[in-house]
Design a protein around this motif. Sequence first.
Motif, short mmCIF file in Angstrom:
data_model
loop_
_atom_site.label_atom_id
_atom_site.label_comp_id
_atom_site.label_asym_id
_atom_site.label_seq_id
_atom_site.Cartn_x
_atom_site.Cartn_y
_atom_site.Cartn_z
N SER A 1 0.83 -1.20 0.00
CA SER A 1 0.00 0.00 0.00
C SER A 1 0.87 1.26 0.00
N PHE A 2 1.93 1.22 0.79
CA PHE A 2 2.86 2.36 0.84
C PHE A 2 3.60 2.49 -0.50
N ALA A 3 3.90 1.35 -1.13
CA ALA A 3 4.59 1.37 -2.43
C ALA A 3 3.73 2.05 -3.49
N ILE A 4 2.43 1.85 -3.40
CA ILE A 4 1.53 2.50 -4.36
C ILE A 4 1.58 4.02 -4.19
N LEU A 5 1.67 4.47 -2.93
CA LEU A 5 1.81 5.90 -2.67
C LEU A 5 3.07 6.45 -3.34
N ILE A 6 4.17 5.71 -3.25
CA ILE A 6 5.43 6.12 -3.87
C ILE A 6 5.27 6.19 -5.39
N LEU A 7 4.59 5.18 -5.97
CA LEU A 7 4.38 5.15 -7.42
C LEU A 7 3.51 6.32 -7.88
N LEU A 8 2.51 6.68 -7.08
CA LEU A 8 1.67 7.83 -7.42
C LEU A 8 2.49 9.12 -7.37
N ALA A 9 3.38 9.21 -6.40
CA ALA A 9 4.23 10.39 -6.28
C ALA A 9 5.15 10.52 -7.51
N ILE A 10 5.62 9.37 -8.00
CA ILE A 10 6.46 9.37 -9.22
C ILE A 10 5.61 9.78 -10.43
N TYR A 11 4.39 9.24 -10.50
CA TYR A 11 3.49 9.54 -11.62
C TYR A 11 3.16 11.04 -11.67
#
Length: 468
Positions: free
Chosen positions: A438-448
């Motif tokens: 779930s935290f990894a998805i937050l990181i991916l959204l930040a990259i996006y």
Amino acid sequence: MSRYNKLGKNMIWMTVGNFASKLLSFFLIPLYTSVLTTEEYGISDLIATTVTLLAPVLTLQINEAVMRFSLDNNVDKKQTLSCGIFTIIGGFFVLLLLTPLLFLIQSVKQFYLLFLLYYLGTTINTLFAQYAKGIELVHHYAISGIIHTASVISCNILFLIVFKLGIKGYILSLVIGSVISLLYLFVSGKYYKNLLKAKSINILTYKSMLKYSIPMIPNSLSWWISNSSDKYMLNYITDTSSVGVYSISYKIPSLLSTVNTIFMSAWQISAVEDFGSRQSADFFSDMYKKLTALDALVVSMLVVFSKFLAKFLYINEFFDAWKYAAILCFAFYFSSLSSFLGSIYTSSKRTNALFYTSLIGAISNIVLNLILIHRYYAYGAAIATLISYMIVWLFRFFHVNKVFEFEKKMISNIISGSAILLQIIFVYIENTVFNILSFAILILLAIYYRNFISDTMLMIKNKLLKHR
């Protein structure tokens, strides 16, 4: 001053007035959940919900017209404020006539005098705040928000901790906060100089304002149904304690609501300028893109840390509220985007379109509540809220798209929406591996959304250097 600079300046003031205030209120939640019982909090929330229902009808949504018409240079500001005051006073007398009906609501009957004071303080304070924005005294609006919060906090400490007045002290704190805030606006803005006698009100101006505001009543009621009708249904099907727990679960999503309020309050002023031009259309499209990124990142963070926040905020039997908070955070994502799209209707003074799209959401919410609450209780209420907000967003998106060509933005909405939905599923599994995912998805959204983040940081840096 360019549109972006003006919006940025107004957002800074809105942040000072809203975010600082809301953040302080947010950290008071442990006090409420430790001092008040779930039943007491449920009663106080039902009182606030009832005021939210009655205010748009009895005030004819005149506060919205006061702000919108005050922004027009060719409209007498004395007329707009006086029309607003006249309408609110008339609505209050109608409220008094409704006393027998209001006594059918046990929580209102039990604290009727406080209910009346809360209604009057809230409606006048809202009117004065909207007028401050309309005459572009945004700094007065911001300061009034801080004064309101400081007053409420001080009274909460005094009434709840020192005098131990319980629910009476809690409601009284809200009343006093509104009164002090409206008095500040009245004096600092010298509103007393802009008040006219009833016979001096221009009927044509008043009719134009009502023509603008009255169609917004059904829209407001529709949003009330989507936001609050589930609490009444939950109270009927279960009990007031369940309403208390469910109501407190809104406190975490309210952080997104605060961000959205700041943006929309500043945006309403900028959105009116040169509406309908190509430049205006590009500005709307660009702002929608930025708001999508902002909302997605904030919601993603709130979902990831919802249980952690709950451990800090929700004391005793209130802790279960975290289970509904994640779903409601996602619901507020669509609510925020819908509000932005709705500003296109208000800017063009096509308030009828607000009603139709909101009505669809309200009907959906009622039907879904009737189906889901009986079976899933508070979970059902949260899911019904999510789906109804999503429906409103879809209708407004495709309707507005005919003019503003937003279709390219849909991809971003789908990506961020799917990512947040996955996060919610992972959070509910309550497993360390899935929490990491779930935290990894937050990181991916930040990259996006890295361009949005870098642009925002650059804007903040430039603002700080400019004022140094």
